[in-house]
Design an enzyme around this catalytic site. Sequence first.
Site, PDB file in Angstrom:
ATOM      1  N   GLY A 210       0.835  -0.915   0.258  1.00  0.00           N
ATOM      2  CA  GLY A 210       0.030  -0.107  -0.118  1.00  0.00           C
ATOM      3  C   GLY A 210       0.683   1.442   0.049  1.00  0.00           C
TER       4      GLY A 210
ATOM      5  N   CYS B   8       5.540  -6.066   2.037  1.00  0.00           N
ATOM      6  CA  CYS B   8       5.808  -4.743   1.427  1.00  0.00           C
ATOM      7  C   CYS B   8       5.412  -4.058   2.564  1.00  0.00           C
ATOM      8  CB  CYS B   8       5.679  -4.056  -0.056  1.00  0.00           C
ATOM      9  SG  CYS B   8       6.805  -2.204  -0.427  1.00  0.00           S
ATOM     10  N   TYR B   9       4.135  -3.137   2.477  1.00  0.00           N
ATOM     11  CA  TYR B   9       3.100  -2.483   3.575  1.00  0.00           C
ATOM     12  C   TYR B   9       3.039  -3.632   4.498  1.00  0.00           C
ATOM     13  CZ  TYR B   9      -0.385   0.438   6.375  1.00  0.00           C
ATOM     14  OH  TYR B   9      -1.054   1.036   7.221  1.00  0.00           O
TER      15      TYR B   9
ATOM     16  N   HIS C  27       7.832  -7.821  -3.739  1.00  0.00           N
ATOM     17  CA  HIS C  27       7.166  -7.995  -3.781  1.00  0.00           C
ATOM     18  C   HIS C  27       7.080  -9.476  -4.893  1.00  0.00           C
ATOM     19  CE1 HIS C  27       4.419  -4.414  -3.517  1.00  0.00           C
ATOM     20  NE2 HIS C  27       5.824  -4.056  -3.143  1.00  0.00           N
TER      21      HIS C  27
ATOM     22  N   GLU D 140       4.748 -11.244  -6.538  1.00  0.00           N
ATOM     23  CA  GLU D 140       3.687 -11.479  -7.341  1.00  0.00           C
ATOM     24  C   GLU D 140       4.021 -10.714  -8.178  1.00  0.00           C
ATOM     25  OE1 GLU D 140       3.932  -9.008  -4.708  1.00  0.00           O
ATOM     26  OE2 GLU D 140       2.519  -7.421  -4.747  1.00  0.00           O
TER      27      GLU D 140
ATOM     28  N   SER E  27     -21.294  -7.202 -27.062  1.00  0.00           N
ATOM     29  CA  SER E  27     -20.303  -6.474 -27.820  1.00  0.00           C
ATOM     30  C   SER E  27     -19.709  -7.594 -29.278  1.00  0.00           C
ATOM     31  CB  SER E  27     -19.876  -5.407 -27.044  1.00  0.00           C
ATOM     32  OG  SER E  27     -18.550  -6.666 -26.876  1.00  0.00           O
ATOM     33  N   GLY E  28     -20.039  -8.752 -28.461  1.00  0.00           N
ATOM     34  CA  GLY E  28     -19.565  -9.262 -29.420  1.00  0.00           C
ATOM     35  C   GLY E  28     -17.934 -10.454 -29.259  1.00  0.00           C
TER      36      GLY E  28
ATOM     37  N   VAL F 119     -14.848 -10.808 -26.679  1.00  0.00           N
ATOM     38  CA  VAL F 119     -14.311 -12.051 -25.932  1.00  0.00           C
ATOM     39  C   VAL F 119     -15.547 -11.795 -24.452  1.00  0.00           C
ATOM     40  CG1 VAL F 119     -12.925 -13.530 -24.395  1.00  0.00           C
ATOM     41  CG2 VAL F 119     -11.953 -12.142 -26.693  1.00  0.00           C
ATOM     42  N   ASP F 120     -15.124 -10.603 -23.549  1.00  0.00           N
ATOM     43  CA  ASP F 120     -15.417 -10.763 -22.570  1.00  0.00           C
ATOM     44  C   ASP F 120     -16.780 -10.545 -22.474  1.00  0.00           C
ATOM     45  OD1 ASP F 120     -12.728  -9.973 -21.840  1.00  0.00           O
ATOM     46  OD2 ASP F 120     -12.991  -7.549 -21.755  1.00  0.00           O
ATOM     47  N   SER F 121     -17.714  -9.396 -23.250  1.00  0.00           N
ATOM     48  CA  SER F 121     -19.001  -9.857 -22.743  1.00  0.00           C
ATOM     49  C   SER F 121     -19.389 -11.282 -23.467  1.00  0.00           C
ATOM     50  CB  SER F 121     -20.202  -8.563 -23.597  1.00  0.00           C
ATOM     51  OG  SER F 121     -19.817  -8.250 -25.203  1.00  0.00           O
ATOM     52  N   SER F 122     -18.814 -11.931 -24.547  1.00  0.00           N
ATOM     53  CA  SER F 122     -19.264 -13.228 -24.922  1.00  0.00           C
ATOM     54  C   SER F 122     -19.208 -14.320 -23.859  1.00  0.00           C
ATOM     55  CB  SER F 122     -19.081 -13.441 -26.208  1.00  0.00           C
ATOM     56  OG  SER F 122     -18.934 -12.727 -27.059  1.00  0.00           O
TER      57      SER F 122
ATOM     58  N   LYS G 255      -7.124 -10.252 -18.618  1.00  0.00           N
ATOM     59  CA  LYS G 255      -8.190 -11.464 -19.658  1.00  0.00           C
ATOM     60  C   LYS G 255      -7.819 -12.816 -20.011  1.00  0.00           C
ATOM     61  CE  LYS G 255      -9.719  -9.551 -23.419  1.00  0.00           C
ATOM     62  NZ  LYS G 255     -10.880  -8.263 -23.374  1.00  0.00           N
TER      63      LYS G 255
END
Length: 509
Positions: free
Chosen positions: A55, A82-83, A168, A170, A222-223, A225-228, A365
């Site tokens: 943070g 870290c924090y 970190h 990650e 929208s066609g 990837v995400d909305s499909s 994604k």
Amino acid sequence: MQHETILVLDFGGQYNQLIARRVRDAGVYSVVKSYRTPLEEIRAAGYKGIIFTGGPNSVYADDSPRYDPAILSLGVPVLGICYGAQLMAWMLDGKVEPAACEYGKTQVQVTPDSLLFKGLAEKQRCWMSHTDYISRLPAGFRVTARSENCSCAAMEDAGRKLYAVQFHPEVNHTEHGEEMLKNFLFRVCGCQGDWKMSSFVDDTVQKIRTQIGSGKVLCALSGGVDSSVAAVMVSKAVGRQLTCIFVDHGLLRKDEGDMVEKMFTENYDINFIRVDAADRFLNKLAGVTDPEKKRKIIGEEFIRVFEEEAGKLGEVSYLVQGTIYPDVIESGTGSAAVIKSHHNVGGLPERMNLKLCEPLRDLFKDEVRRAGLELGLPYHMVWRQPFPGPGLAVRCIGALTRERLEILREADAIFREAITDAGLEKSVGQYFAVITDMRSVGVMGDARTYDYTIALRAVATTDFMTADWARLPLELLAEVSNRIVNEVPGVNRVVYDITSKPPATIEWE
Ligand code: XMP
């Protein structure tokens, strides 16, 4: 709780979802929750382990986020990063002091007999980014890593299963960060690794069913990837209670509207409505040049269209959106700064009447793609490159006109075709053309021209939060440039964008 779960307790750092995602990659489910989550809730949830995130604060600042020290006595293993590491020291009466800032890749010497570093070489390259350091350890702790400038780069009280690292693990810059996190999960927390993407899909389908009940749902399709993926997931949960609305806002790529309609109506048993709203959007956008204004207008208009369609269907209670995690973070969450208001988040009008269902909100994604494959979506659809909600509006710099949009569509189609022909569509994360608002002088035959400049953009990325400009073959660029100036009237110059993200963003607006 169905699966072993790790709690990522969020103290405001930039990498919090990334930590959660690394844990999921290791096969353990994880959730991110605010440091404001009550201790009782955490106790009751039965987490296998807790990770305190980084943070931007100093633990001594009055407004710094803190937590009830009793969390360290729950008997649940804790890893502070870290924090989060400094906070752990501070909570247990250790001492934290300002230090000379340590930033970047740093050589760290670890103690291999620590469970956290088991199996790792003594010298590691780790990513540091801190201005405070732990100057006195709490009672019962020992130092397990140090760097040249940091006498305590990691500490632990193995008996109480409390671990802390100043660096970190990650981020990819930490050479063995993945192994360290796995050591925490499997050796310290005793996880078995019972989670995979198929579990996420099944659990989410269940959750959606409960959330939505018997009401009607609209999906903003929208066609992409995400909305499909979101649409197919919701359709799996509630079947024909779902109606997908595909808004053709006149800002789609060449032939895209027809292609999306065909794909959904031929492959799925889904209520599908295509709304032709091009005039409506273009009228609202006439003369608008400011990117944020464009996004806000498009976001609001989208919602209006949905509300109208919802009105026609009657009694719709939910709107499904394919919002994913980078959309959320870049539109600003809590302490993170607003970079762009992605139209599906920041542009939502306050007065919207529909409740939101956003099943992909925690995913990156590539995780969405994996979920798509789990759901049985066709490969070519899962691997479509992303296309922003505001569409070509944010690739047409300055004011939109039908003429400039048409030029952009043609140039973009040529570029995309060349990338596909060269077999590069999967190695290049995203690629598209931009029409700039600049015109310049050229010569065609014997005549002077004064036409637009097209910029080509192609980036390599997996998380879309950072991206490197793609080193496309020069011959390919030469061929695309030639074709665009020869085949697209109104263009006499083509440039290639060689900026990475950061400092640029992927889209130009
Ligand atoms: P930037 O330009 O912020 O883009 O580096 C990161 C990724 O997000 C996409 N993008 C959007 N997607 N609505 C979306 O759904 C938006 O308003 C939007 N703006 C950018 C962009 O194409 C890239 O994949």
